[in-house]
Design a protein around this motif. Structure first.
Motif, short mmCIF file in Angstrom:
data_model
loop_
_atom_site.label_atom_id
_atom_site.label_comp_id
_atom_site.label_asym_id
_atom_site.label_seq_id
_atom_site.Cartn_x
_atom_site.Cartn_y
_atom_site.Cartn_z
N VAL A 139 -6.11 5.11 2.25
CA VAL A 139 -7.29 5.31 3.23
C VAL A 139 -7.22 4.07 4.09
N LYS A 140 -5.96 3.56 4.17
CA LYS A 140 -5.94 1.85 5.07
C LYS A 140 -6.18 2.18 6.34
N GLU A 141 -5.66 3.28 6.90
CA GLU A 141 -5.70 3.51 8.13
C GLU A 141 -7.23 3.89 8.34
N ARG A 142 -7.91 4.29 7.77
CA ARG A 142 -9.39 4.85 8.17
C ARG A 142 -10.03 3.48 7.91
N LEU A 143 -9.85 2.34 7.11
CA LEU A 143 -10.67 1.24 7.12
C LEU A 143 -10.23 0.25 8.25
#
Length: 260
Positions: A139-143
């Motif tokens: 989920v890093k990219e979403r954050l």
């Protein structure tokens, strides 16, 4: 659930190929890093072999264990048809072909269609995210950098983003799929989508896409119906590409390796 990944490999189906512990197997794949419970399956297999040697496959044990784990978490009971054989092929790249959390709904629908599953099954089986965890790397990219913007995904609840950032100091950290009741099998997953609290893009898109939004709303408003439909979809999933023929697969003596 280990069983979900085991069955969602439409190349091999529900054949316990995820349990084979060898180089370049599905178990070593990036998509398998968050899976747990392998030692428990080994313990169950050892006990079953004492009572019924060379009879019960690892695939059947895995499918029954997924059912029992669901029940223990407060989910529904369903009858598990037995008689599966264990597969002999396990390739990491096939496990990585399972949806990773960033696909669009069209891709998800096509993926499920190849297994004979419908848009209802997609939404209902996604409800297994009422329990379980994901790595922060997923989920890093979403954050932090959604689609290269340098900002969080605007479809996410701002307070939820802030909470996730606090939990995700390292990519290897884990976060719950369900931020409100992560240890209970309930319909909170769907309610969370309405609050823009779907952990993965694939979760949140089910709420916003017109092809799936209606089913999301129905499941979220009728928890009993969700549980009833979940058992129907799990039976369908558990029968995807199963090996039952005399010359298909084997009954492994040890779930980690092929028979000699």
């Amino acid at each position: 659930m280990i069983n979900s990944l085991n069955c969602l490999n439409f190349f091999q189906g529900c054949d316990a190929s995820i349990l084979l512990n060898r180089p370049n197997s599905e178990r070593t794949a990036e998509a398998s890093k968050t899976l747990r419970g392998f030692s428990l399956i080994d313990d169950i297999k050892a006990e079953v072999e004492k009572k019924c040697p060379k009879t019960v496959s690892c695939a059947d044990i895995l499918t029954a264990a997924a059912r029992d784990a669901t029940v223990l978490a407060g989910g529904p009971f369903w009858e598990v048809p037995f008689g599966r054989k264990d597969g002999k092929i396990s390739v990491a790249k096939e496990a990585n072909s399972v949806p990773q959390g960033y696909e669009n709904v069209t891709s998800l629908l096509n993926f499920f269609d190849k297994m004979g599953l419908t848009f209802v099954d997609l939404v209902v089986l996604s409800g297994c995210h009422t329990v379980g965890r994901s790595t922060c790397a997923a989920v890093k990219e979403r954050l932090y950098n959604f689609r290269g913007t340098g900002k969080a995904d605007p479809s996410m609840n701002a307070a939820y983003v802030s909470s996730l950032k606090k939990q995700c100091g390292l990519d290897s950290n884990y976060v719950n799929f369900d931020a409100t009741s992560p240890r209970s099998f309930d319909a909170a997953y769907y309610a969370n989508l309405g609050k823009k609290m779907g952990l993965l893009s694939t979760d949140q898109l089910l709420y916003s896409d017109v092809r799936t939004a209606g089913v999301v709303g129905l499941m979220g408003s009728q928890a009993g119906f969700f549980k009833d439909q979940f058992l129907v979809s799990m039976v369908k999933l558990g029968n995807v590409n199963v090996l039952t023929g005399r010359n298909q697969g084997e009954v492994r003596l040890n779930c980690n390796r092929l028979n000699a």
